[in-house]
Write a protein that holds these residues in place. Structure first.
Motif, PDB file in Angstrom:
ATOM      1  N   LYS A   8       0.786  -1.326  -0.044  1.00 14.62           N
ATOM      2  CA  LYS A   8       0.004  -0.012   0.017  1.00 14.62           C
ATOM      3  C   LYS A   8       0.987   1.236  -0.087  1.00 14.62           C
ATOM      4  N   ALA A  11       2.164   1.712  -3.211  1.00 16.21           N
ATOM      5  CA  ALA A  11       0.883   2.090  -4.393  1.00 16.21           C
ATOM      6  C   ALA A  11       0.735   3.580  -4.142  1.00 16.21           C
ATOM      7  N   LEU A  12       0.593   4.036  -2.937  1.00 12.86           N
ATOM      8  CA  LEU A  12       0.384   5.513  -2.571  1.00 12.86           C
ATOM      9  C   LEU A  12       1.345   6.273  -3.187  1.00 12.86           C
ATOM     10  N   ALA A  14       3.233   5.681  -5.854  1.00 14.84           N
ATOM     11  CA  ALA A  14       3.195   5.823  -7.194  1.00 14.84           C
ATOM     12  C   ALA A  14       2.182   6.560  -7.901  1.00 14.84           C
ATOM     13  N   VAL A  15       0.957   6.768  -7.174  1.00 15.64           N
ATOM     14  CA  VAL A  15       0.005   7.460  -7.964  1.00 15.64           C
ATOM     15  C   VAL A  15       0.038   8.868  -7.721  1.00 15.64           C
ATOM     16  N   THR A  31      -0.693  -6.002  -5.223  1.00 16.87           N
ATOM     17  CA  THR A  31      -0.041  -4.526  -5.085  1.00 16.87           C
ATOM     18  C   THR A  31      -0.760  -3.583  -6.175  1.00 16.87           C
ATOM     19  N   ALA A  32      -1.166  -3.960  -7.239  1.00 21.75           N
ATOM     20  CA  ALA A  32      -1.780  -3.032  -7.996  1.00 21.75           C
ATOM     21  C   ALA A  32      -3.206  -2.755  -7.376  1.00 21.75           C
ATOM     22  N   TYR A  34      -4.033  -1.863  -4.703  1.00 16.50           N
ATOM     23  CA  TYR A  34      -4.096  -0.696  -3.760  1.00 16.50           C
ATOM     24  C   TYR A  34      -3.979   0.517  -4.671  1.00 16.50           C
ATOM     25  N   MET A  35      -3.085   0.595  -5.670  1.00 17.45           N
ATOM     26  CA  MET A  35      -2.793   1.556  -6.795  1.00 17.45           C
ATOM     27  C   MET A  35      -4.169   1.704  -7.336  1.00 17.45           C
ATOM     28  N   ILE A  82       1.398   1.694 -14.071  1.00 18.16           N
ATOM     29  CA  ILE A  82       1.794   1.292 -12.729  1.00 18.16           C
ATOM     30  C   ILE A  82       1.379  -0.107 -12.476  1.00 18.16           C
ATOM     31  N   ILE A 118       5.620  -1.254  -8.446  1.00 22.10           N
ATOM     32  CA  ILE A 118       5.410  -1.162  -6.992  1.00 22.10           C
ATOM     33  C   ILE A 118       5.617  -2.503  -6.418  1.00 22.10           C
TER      34      ILE A 118
END
Ligand code: 5RP
Length: 222
Positions: A8, A11-12, A14-15, A31-32, A34-35, A82, A118
């Protein structure tokens, strides 16, 4: 901190690279997830974007969260993708495909201006290959050929049935840990075998790796 929390955190981070008006590739996996969830929230708060999904599962989730999903043909080119990975080495090389979506993931990565990977800290390795390399394939004879190359192929199963990808290919997982063939050569050799559709080796596409380590996101740029 648990692997889920690290996923998470990554992911946060990356966005933050997503800006209004972009066309974004959405990866597949835990993982994706959470993105995609975070992008869904950004869209609900007014961010405008179009997205291309790398699997049926991702498409379903994205649509449920109100994200405008289009096809790759409609998008033509993506600003950023991502996605997760099963292993990431120091040279930005990856093994992907644990979730079986590697074919579309590779096509989407190839058509993206920027690729962000990520992952939680367990995915960061000094040498690729502890994770068995997934290969989607379309003829049973492939397994014999891979046995001949001493790559210990194992047909992936879902319960008692052969695993099928979204594109209806089988997957064989091979052991590359002890191979002395260079990864780029191995990738080429595998792809010359008719019936092998792709491999889970992503050797050149990644621009940025974001690893969740504890509470922190470690960002590495190629
Ligand atoms: C799916 C993938 C995934 O990105 C990879 O398996 C990592 O998944 P997770 O984030 O659930 O550990 O390549 O084909």
């Amino acid at each position: 901190m648990s692997a889920l929390n690290e996923k998470k955190v990554a992911a946060l981070e990356a966005v933050k690279y997503i800006k209004s008006g972009m066309t974004v590739g959405l990866g597949t996996g835990s993982t994706a997830f959470y993105m995609i969830e975070a992008i869904g929230e950004m869209v609900q708060n007014g961010l405008e974007l179009k997205a291309v999904a790398t699997s049926d599962e991702t498409e379903k989730l994205a649509k449920k969260l109100g994200i405008h999903v289009i096809t790759l043909a409609e998008a033509k080119r993506l600003d950023v993708t991502i996605d997760g990975a099963d292993e990431v080495d120091e040279d930005f090389q990856l093994i992907k495909g644990g979730g079986g979506a590697l074919l579309r993931e590779k096509i989407v990565a190839h058509n993206s201006d920027m690729n962000i990977i990520i992952a939680d800290s367990s995915k960061s390795v000094s040498k690729l290959g502890k994770f068995k390399l997934p290969i989607p394939f379309a003829t049973q004879l492939i397994i014999k050929e891979l046995e001949g190359m001493k790559l210990a192929p194992v047909q992936r199963k879902r319960g008692a049935e052969d695993y099928k990808t979204d594109e209806n290919n089988d997957i064989v997982d091979i052991d590359i840990w002890d191979t002395d063939i260079k990864l780029t050569d191995l990738e080429q050799q595998l792809k010359t075998i008719p019936g092998i559709v792709e491999t889970g080796l992503f050797l050149t596409t990644t621009n940025l790796v974001i690893i969740g380590k504890g509470e922190k996101a470690i960002v590495k740029r190629r």
